[in-house]
Design a protein around this motif. Structure first.
Motif, PDB file in Angstrom:
ATOM      1  N   VAL A  83       0.858  -1.189   0.000  1.00 51.47           N
ATOM      2  CA  VAL A  83       0.000   0.000   0.000  1.00 51.47           C
ATOM      3  C   VAL A  83       0.893   1.238   0.000  1.00 51.47           C
ATOM      4  O   VAL A  83       1.415   1.652   1.038  1.00 51.47           O
ATOM      5  N   SER A  84       1.088   1.797  -1.157  1.00 49.60           N
ATOM      6  CA  SER A  84       1.958   2.964  -1.286  1.00 49.60           C
ATOM      7  C   SER A  84       1.211   4.238  -0.879  1.00 49.60           C
ATOM      8  O   SER A  84      -0.028   4.276  -0.839  1.00 49.60           O
ATOM      9  N   TYR A  85       1.970   5.283  -0.616  1.00 54.35           N
ATOM     10  CA  TYR A  85       1.365   6.520  -0.138  1.00 54.35           C
ATOM     11  C   TYR A  85       0.373   7.108  -1.133  1.00 54.35           C
ATOM     12  O   TYR A  85      -0.664   7.649  -0.743  1.00 54.35           O
ATOM     13  N   ASP A  86       0.665   6.987  -2.425  1.00 58.68           N
ATOM     14  CA  ASP A  86      -0.239   7.582  -3.412  1.00 58.68           C
ATOM     15  C   ASP A  86      -1.641   6.979  -3.346  1.00 58.68           C
ATOM     16  O   ASP A  86      -2.603   7.607  -3.785  1.00 58.68           O
ATOM     17  N   LYS A  87      -1.777   5.775  -2.762  1.00 63.37           N
ATOM     18  CA  LYS A  87      -3.092   5.133  -2.643  1.00 63.37           C
ATOM     19  C   LYS A  87      -3.880   5.671  -1.453  1.00 63.37           C
ATOM     20  O   LYS A  87      -5.098   5.482  -1.394  1.00 63.37           O
ATOM     21  N   ILE A  88      -3.208   6.319  -0.525  1.00 64.40           N
ATOM     22  CA  ILE A  88      -3.884   6.775   0.697  1.00 64.40           C
ATOM     23  C   ILE A  88      -3.738   8.268   0.925  1.00 64.40           C
ATOM     24  O   ILE A  88      -4.073   8.773   2.001  1.00 64.40           O
ATOM     25  N   GLU A  89      -3.258   8.988  -0.062  1.00 66.94           N
ATOM     26  CA  GLU A  89      -2.994  10.414   0.141  1.00 66.94           C
ATOM     27  C   GLU A  89      -4.256  11.221   0.415  1.00 66.94           C
ATOM     28  O   GLU A  89      -4.169  12.351   0.890  1.00 66.94           O
ATOM     29  N   ALA A  90      -5.438  10.631   0.163  1.00 65.36           N
ATOM     30  CA  ALA A  90      -6.689  11.318   0.491  1.00 65.36           C
ATOM     31  C   ALA A  90      -6.838  11.514   1.995  1.00 65.36           C
ATOM     32  O   ALA A  90      -7.581  12.397   2.445  1.00 65.36           O
ATOM     33  N   ILE A  91      -6.112  10.727   2.795  1.00 59.90           N
ATOM     34  CA  ILE A  91      -6.196  10.849   4.248  1.00 59.90           C
ATOM     35  C   ILE A  91      -5.421  12.069   4.740  1.00 59.90           C
ATOM     36  O   ILE A  91      -5.860  12.771   5.658  1.00 59.90           O
ATOM     37  N   GLY A  92      -4.256  12.319   4.145  1.00 58.67           N
ATOM     38  CA  GLY A  92      -3.439  13.448   4.574  1.00 58.67           C
ATOM     39  C   GLY A  92      -2.086  13.430   3.902  1.00 58.67           C
ATOM     40  O   GLY A  92      -1.770  12.539   3.119  1.00 58.67           O
ATOM     41  N   THR A  93      -1.269  14.413   4.215  1.00 56.39           N
ATOM     42  CA  THR A  93       0.061  14.518   3.619  1.00 56.39           C
ATOM     43  C   THR A  93       1.041  13.606   4.351  1.00 56.39           C
ATOM     44  O   THR A  93       0.908  13.336   5.550  1.00 56.39           O
ATOM     45  N   PHE A  94       2.040  13.141   3.613  1.00 59.82           N
ATOM     46  CA  PHE A  94       3.018  12.203   4.158  1.00 59.82           C
ATOM     47  C   PHE A  94       3.823  12.848   5.280  1.00 59.82           C
ATOM     48  O   PHE A  94       4.318  13.958   5.161  1.00 59.82           O
TER      49      PHE A  94
END
Length: 231
Positions: free
Chosen positions: A88-99
């Motif tokens: 699960v890479s960050y681009d898949k969850i970026e809707a949650i918030g910034t890295f």
């Protein structure tokens, strides 16, 4: 960048149902020299005797976990390593918030990417931790508590502890306060918590986390990011 992480925190990560998520995950990770001690039964036989004696031996274990503290470091890591197809890479969850950070709770130095946690900052400025576990663990399928306001899942009407399940989403409470939210998608288990208890998160529908606090919007918010939510 290599850093030391307390091994007992790994156990806590896997037991979020009973562990408090009100500590900053990355601050815990940055403890450079930490050890876990545990008791192990050591059976010894005294020479010339048939009696077996059990004694407790304290063994110290130091666990080194891969920690990534910036998005640039994260990009370099992905470019330098071949990750599993289901990572699960960050681009898949970026809707949650910034890295904000990534810690592998499994032994990434030996190419074990089965457990990790992202730290993210959402648009409310709240630090969110998302635990990702590639395991067959089954979440609760029934509720153990009552007194839930499905329009505002942050607090119970009493100080009960336990789980409330809605649309295969598990809301975990401690002393009447929302601790974490867990779900399963694509055979991956996720648990979300905050730098403080989620009971203190602002009631809003403008953020991903805010949508999860209302059962009318929670399932759609999750499926938009993670796909179908399953048992």
């Amino acid at each position: 960048m290599k850093k030391k992480f307390t091994a007992i925190l790994l156990l806590c990560s896997l037991c979020l149902a009973i562990c408090a998520c009100d500590m900053n995950a990355l601050d815990e990770v940055n403890q450079n020299n930490s050890t876990e001690t545990y008791a192990k039964n050591n059976t010894e036989k005294t020479e010339g005797q048939d009696i077996t004696e059990e004694s407790d031996t304290i063994i110290e274990i130091e666990v080194e976990l891969l920690t990534i503290e910036s998005e640039a470091e994260y990009t370099d890591f992905l470019n330098s390593n071949e990750m599993p197809a289901d990572f699960v890479s960050y681009d898949k969850i970026e809707a949650i918030g910034t890295f904000y950070g990534l810690v592998f709770l499994s032994d990434a130095y030996r190419n074990d990417y089965s457990s990790y946690m992202y730290s993210l900052i959402d648009s409310n400025g709240v630090e969110i931790t998302l635990y990702v576990d590639h395991c067959d663990e089954t979440l609760s399928t029934s509720s153990s508590i009552l007194g839930v306001n499905e329009m505002d899942m942050r607090l119970l009407s009493d100080e009960s502890s336990g789980a409330y399940v809605s649309d295969n989403i598990e809301y975990r409470y401690v002393s009447g306060k929302l601790l974490s939210i867990s779900w399963k998608a694509q055979n991956i288990n996720y648990t979300l918590c905050g730098s403080m208890l989620l009971s203190g998160y602002p009631l809003t529908e403008s953020t991903f986390v805010g949508k999860l606090l209302n059962t009318d919007t929670a399932l759609q918010a999750l499926e938009t990011v993670f796909g179908e939510i399953t048992k």
